[in-house]
Motif scaffolding. Structure first.
Motif, short mmCIF file in Angstrom:
data_model
loop_
_atom_site.label_atom_id
_atom_site.label_comp_id
_atom_site.label_asym_id
_atom_site.label_seq_id
_atom_site.Cartn_x
_atom_site.Cartn_y
_atom_site.Cartn_z
N TYR D 33 -34.04 -14.42 7.87
CA TYR D 33 -33.35 -13.11 7.74
C TYR D 33 -32.54 -12.93 9.01
O TYR D 33 -31.83 -13.71 9.12
CB TYR D 33 -34.60 -12.12 7.60
CG TYR D 33 -35.24 -12.29 6.30
CD1 TYR D 33 -34.62 -11.84 4.91
CD2 TYR D 33 -36.43 -12.71 6.22
CE1 TYR D 33 -35.17 -12.40 3.71
CE2 TYR D 33 -37.15 -12.94 5.11
CZ TYR D 33 -36.48 -12.79 3.87
OH TYR D 33 -37.10 -13.20 2.61
N ASP D 34 -33.04 -12.02 9.88
CA ASP D 34 -32.13 -11.68 11.12
C ASP D 34 -33.00 -11.86 12.40
O ASP D 34 -32.58 -11.32 13.33
CB ASP D 34 -31.54 -10.33 11.13
CG ASP D 34 -32.49 -9.18 11.05
OD1 ASP D 34 -33.72 -9.47 10.85
OD2 ASP D 34 -31.98 -8.07 11.03
N THR D 35 -34.00 -12.95 12.07
CA THR D 35 -34.88 -13.00 13.30
C THR D 35 -34.52 -14.28 14.03
O THR D 35 -35.12 -14.58 14.85
CB THR D 35 -36.34 -13.11 12.82
OG1 THR D 35 -36.34 -14.27 11.87
CG2 THR D 35 -36.62 -11.96 12.10
N ASP D 36 -33.69 -15.05 13.50
CA ASP D 36 -33.03 -16.25 14.14
C ASP D 36 -32.43 -16.00 15.42
O ASP D 36 -32.03 -14.91 15.85
CB ASP D 36 -32.20 -17.15 13.37
CG ASP D 36 -31.04 -16.22 12.82
OD1 ASP D 36 -31.11 -15.16 12.02
OD2 ASP D 36 -29.71 -16.43 13.58
N ALA D 37 -32.04 -17.08 16.10
CA ALA D 37 -31.62 -17.10 17.53
C ALA D 37 -30.18 -16.54 17.66
O ALA D 37 -29.76 -15.66 18.30
CB ALA D 37 -31.56 -18.28 18.08
N LEU D 38 -29.50 -16.78 16.63
CA LEU D 38 -28.00 -16.16 16.50
C LEU D 38 -27.80 -14.94 16.01
O LEU D 38 -27.22 -14.26 16.70
CB LEU D 38 -27.29 -17.08 15.59
CG LEU D 38 -27.17 -18.71 15.73
CD1 LEU D 38 -26.42 -19.46 14.48
CD2 LEU D 38 -26.24 -18.91 16.86
N SER D 39 -28.73 -14.36 14.78
CA SER D 39 -28.72 -13.05 14.74
C SER D 39 -29.19 -12.22 15.99
O SER D 39 -28.54 -10.92 16.08
CB SER D 39 -29.59 -12.60 13.57
OG SER D 39 -29.00 -13.38 12.61
N ARG D 40 -30.15 -12.72 16.63
CA ARG D 40 -30.38 -12.00 17.95
C ARG D 40 -29.63 -11.99 18.92
O ARG D 40 -29.81 -10.92 19.88
CB ARG D 40 -31.95 -12.26 18.18
CG ARG D 40 -33.00 -11.87 17.39
CD ARG D 40 -34.30 -12.40 17.59
NE ARG D 40 -34.72 -13.87 17.50
CZ ARG D 40 -35.06 -14.70 18.30
NH1 ARG D 40 -35.16 -14.28 19.61
NH2 ARG D 40 -35.06 -15.85 17.90
N ARG D 41 -28.35 -12.67 18.94
CA ARG D 41 -27.37 -12.46 19.99
C ARG D 41 -26.40 -11.68 19.53
O ARG D 41 -25.58 -11.21 20.49
CB ARG D 41 -26.51 -13.92 20.32
CG ARG D 41 -27.37 -14.84 21.13
CD ARG D 41 -27.06 -16.33 21.06
NE ARG D 41 -25.42 -16.22 21.43
CZ ARG D 41 -24.94 -17.41 21.09
NH1 ARG D 41 -25.54 -18.33 20.69
NH2 ARG D 41 -23.61 -17.36 21.17
N LEU D 42 -26.28 -10.97 18.41
CA LEU D 42 -25.10 -10.13 17.97
C LEU D 42 -25.10 -8.67 18.82
O LEU D 42 -24.08 -8.45 19.19
CB LEU D 42 -25.26 -9.78 16.41
CG LEU D 42 -25.16 -10.87 15.73
CD1 LEU D 42 -25.16 -10.60 14.00
CD2 LEU D 42 -23.87 -11.46 15.93
N ASP D 43 -26.07 -8.23 18.95
CA ASP D 43 -25.87 -6.96 19.82
C ASP D 43 -25.42 -7.24 21.21
O ASP D 43 -24.40 -6.35 21.34
CB ASP D 43 -27.46 -6.27 20.14
CG ASP D 43 -27.98 -5.61 18.78
OD1 ASP D 43 -27.37 -5.72 17.57
OD2 ASP D 43 -29.31 -5.27 18.88
N GLU D 44 -25.77 -8.09 21.77
CA GLU D 44 -25.36 -8.56 23.06
C GLU D 44 -23.62 -8.80 23.07
O GLU D 44 -22.79 -8.40 23.60
CB GLU D 44 -25.94 -9.60 23.81
CG GLU D 44 -25.66 -9.82 25.10
CD GLU D 44 -26.41 -11.02 25.75
OE1 GLU D 44 -27.54 -11.30 25.43
OE2 GLU D 44 -25.73 -11.61 26.94
N ALA D 45 -23.54 -9.58 22.07
CA ALA D 45 -22.13 -10.03 21.88
C ALA D 45 -21.09 -9.13 21.69
O ALA D 45 -19.87 -8.96 22.20
CB ALA D 45 -21.75 -11.15 20.92
#
Lengths: 335, 335, 335, 335
Positions: D33-45
């Motif tokens: 789902y959205d618990t992976d490392a990439l998804s977790r970088r979206l807010d910051e990016a």
């Protein structure tokens, strides 16, 4: 049906004479919808009844009252927690799904259709706090319950406190609120406790087709007004609904009628003995009886519903006569 | 408001004496919902009226009648085509979006809020037949229209034939069906033409809170029965609604009342002259008049709605007296 | 998380090399949505697979596949009957309520999340055939079930026959259809029996983000196409989804991958012994183990989900290596 | 179709090589789902991009992005105000009606599909503030518009200020946000102004199937997360969507690609002269041309859509070559 039938349900009883008078008195053209003089008196009348500032809306049915109230508390992606045998789950034809745009009902257990903090927790706790599971936004309970049981003030307090703790809103289906109030002997504010909205039933208690939704949070009422119109429930001659509600409050007719119904039920229950499935606290009596016994009662002219294969439900209304109740009691004793 | 106000709207008029009698006559407990003897007579009564087999359901408001009818014809991913000034678009608080689960209203033009085959085609033709655009599943028209204009039988035939050709169902909002029938002088079957369902209005015409949904296709009625309950519109004391509808049909009261309202409107219109915005065919009169003129009329005690900055709407009801209509006519002439 | 984690779920595994090749091969501009050459081959490819004429739509997730399929079968006032632990009830965040516009889920029992004619009847029979209760319009079952159990062809036949008898449609959630097919060793048509629509899962089986909805009744597919767009699931570069599905079918990759996953699960299960909660027929293994045992396994680098307080779930994917499965089996034996 | 076709739409172009690399790099199992490392970088990016704290969610399509964003702002009984030719009104198959549970679209005018404070006021002002009319809860505008026009920062400021004044939320459909940014030469925060949520388009600009919804109010994002799952848009291998978005931001690929597309469109537009229907500010060119002229262009191998009977639309994508754009320009000049 040739039954005298008056024990089938309180929902088909006659209209009380005072309500008829109020209806007739409203028969002068006024402004439409809820802008008439009678509708504009509702907030005040119910504020007086509940001894705090409330907003009250009329609506024609209990189903609409329940669902419009809940629609102000539950987002479409949320859920309502209610008893497994709650009216909103069992008997409203899916109305909550419609009014709440697909929100879910999460079901909890409890004797006599009463929720307890334990059964509510047992239903809430397994729901993981993530997007894969539907989160509960409101709790709905019925006073008196679908089995005629009443929540005591201390039980309401415990449930309210649990709801607050979990951040969920609280709705009370008061289709038979009056019967609960008559039984508990508390002031209305204690009968409903600290809920956010109450469906204050009148149709089963002497009105023709008017119920009140009482909002203890005025912001919710503002949403409900839009939703009522959108649901086709804003009648243009709303004054006839307001008139019914005001007549029910006038001289505590709501309480007078409920006491009469409760008394008739108590009379019937007195003959119940070990047949009684639920303690009789309002106007409904559930009795174990065989098919043969039910047939025997019907043959004597009594109308009532079967309640599964081994039981029957008898409901007394505001206009059930003492004589009829006594006769039924005797007939039950003679089985 | 100190206005005599009787020209504001027919939707707040009094209840006709015959309806009151029927209501009182229904005040004996019967089985609940629509299982009572009166409700069970509706299909037959409306079948007789329309000279063909129909199914008829009571419901409390015109908005509910329109939307429940349309919900049987339109899938959630479809659309209803209606006039830009149709009641379902302008005045129902988004009820079609609710009842049709997000289906769209596609708007068409037409003088006096009347659709024509040309304006319907102009609205339908640009819709590409692909999934990116919402397809029209039903056509809804209002008889008499929101501006008091009536569709002649040949106009209905042309629209019906277009609807069939395009494979769309047809619904008629007959909030003022009676006024159209009174004006056209046709039998009811000709007034509604070959539509699939009709909202047969009674509230504006002497009832308290009952309208009929008439289904010319019984399969649609089966769906509507579930949807009515789900919308909280299945009243438990339904016999009081059935009683109103039967009273309206009895002795053609619906037609008698509409003729009275139309006659009063005609009287007012006779003073309209060049002020008339729309030909007066039913019970509504739209007149050009300045703010000063409107103030002058109001100062004389006449209640009515502004219709934009330069016009006013006067509506006659079944109980508008000849005297009042004449007085208003004279007041208008004197402006 | 420092776990090797590959037993958490098959839903986060890598994309199969053949799928990557197909994706790259689709990287030439074509017409958008589902009008490209690849999307247009789906009906034929799935018709061949199921040996009958079907219509197949791509969609990105299993939740969308399930709900779009059901939305073609269930009216908003109806219900879907499914197992109490079905994915649509437990893990789709209320998506059925959204896609079905408030329709209800009616829950049935059954070991291993398998429905049986008896449990289906037990759920259907108490529903009175009247408007107060929500009627079931479709039955949804999961193949393999949420506990990794498979319906045999004769079980499917019995359920299909019951569904037909009750006039309800039949949907199969085939998120792990491939694993069921690999276990049963039947042709696809026997694995799904006579259902009306199937969610044919690929994401858990080597694809990136494409599932197929297979409609055995083309009329349902026509509705689904509109609903897919309306749900924002019609991707403009649909060819990349079609490419994934075609790659999964090519050379029976779907079956090859599922066999690998099942074999790995069987290896793990071989160590389960009395710990096994459910017979292992697909790629999921549910084992009784204490919190301490689970901690021990995690300390060795194995990732998996707790399944309540006393159990754990291990899922093998198409890319689980024999070595890893064996190692886990040994670790379990050593507990 | 034998067309070289690259001017049909940017929505079917190839995937950019950098996006392919990012996809491949994501091909290691991670949590779902959205618990992976990439998804977790979206807010910051995205917070970095917009120079303020934002929450960003991936989703597969622009329709889902628009509707999920709007669903956080608009209650079911409310409305979205948008341009008469907005994508949400014209091309999303009724998705707003679905996601907003029947909320309405209120349409406003404006050249080049651009709203102005005047046209917004003209649409808002006639809506009476009562329950009979649907109230506007949000304003949605498209940057660049459906006709390739861009809102300048001062235009955004005026609209934002009007929205705040009227108490409505603001959404931007940025399917071609990158093209607007490339044209305006402003920082992203100026391109979107003070909206509450932005659909940040990537699919038309080099991605495969990932768009971002950027919430400038984190409370809205919390609701959107539930709604995304409920809409079946929470992909289990979400890392492949996150990877696409991060690749688009990396080295400002989103801007680089948009500049290329805009340049190609400018080249084509240079040949437009008096044929130009709208000033070319992004990557779309609308030209008056007769049916014969369109046939002539198609005969030379150019693919494009008709735009009504007398015009054509040419869209350049990130991978439109200078050579092709120049050739088309010459072909247009030669007509």
């Amino acid at each position: 049906m040739a039954f005298r039938m008056q024990f089938l349900s309180d929902n088909a009883a006659a209209v009380h004479p005072h309500v008829w008078q109020a209806l007739k008195a409203a028969d002068t053209a006024d402004t439409p919808y809820d802008t008439d003089a009678l509708s504009r008196r509702l907030d005040e009348a119910f504020s007086e009844l509940f001894e705090r500032e409330v907003a009250a809306l009329w609506v024609a049915t209990g189903t609409a009252a329940n669902c419009l109230a809940l629609a102000t508390m539950v987002q479409p992606h949320g859920a309502v927690l209610c008893h497994r045998e709650a009216h909103i789950e069992m008997d409203e034809g899916g109305a909550p799904g419609f009014y709440l745009h697909g929100a879910k009902l999460v079901l909890a257990e409890g004797d006599g259709a009463k929720l307890t903090p334990e059964t509510v927790r047992a239903a809430l706790d397994p729901i993981r706090d993530d997007v894969h599971q539907v989160q509960v936004h409101a709790l709905s309970l019925t006073q008196a319950t679908e089995y005629g049981r009443c929540y005591r003030p201390e039980e309401m307090a415990a449930l309210t406190s649990l709801a607050r703790e979990r951040g969920v809103k609280l709705h009370m289906d008061g289709a038979r609120f009056a019967n609960a109030a008559a039984y508990l002997g508390c002031v209305p504010a204690e009968v409903c406790g600290d809920v956010d909205a109450l469906s204050f039933g009148c149709v089963k208690n002497g009105a023709m087709n008017a119920e009140a939704i009482v909002f203890f949070d005025p912001a919710l009422a503002d949403v409900a007004r839009y939703r009522r119109k959108r649901a086709g429930h804003l009648q243009s001659k709303g004054r006839y609904l307001a008139a019914q509600l005001l007549a029910m409050l006038e001289g505590d007719l709501w309480l007078v009628n409920a006491r009469a119904a409760n008394a008739a039920a108590a009379e019937i229950a007195s003959a119940g003995g070990r047949r009684l499935l639920h303690q009789v606290e309002a106007n409904e009596v559930f009795l174990r009886c065989t098919a043969a016994e039910r047939a025997a009662l019907r043959a004597q002219g009594y109308g009532f519903y079967d309640w599964g294969p081994d039981a029957a439900r008898f409901v007394a209304a505001w206009d059930t006569t003492e004589k009829d109740a006594r006769a039924l009691a005797r007939a039950i004793e003679s089985l």
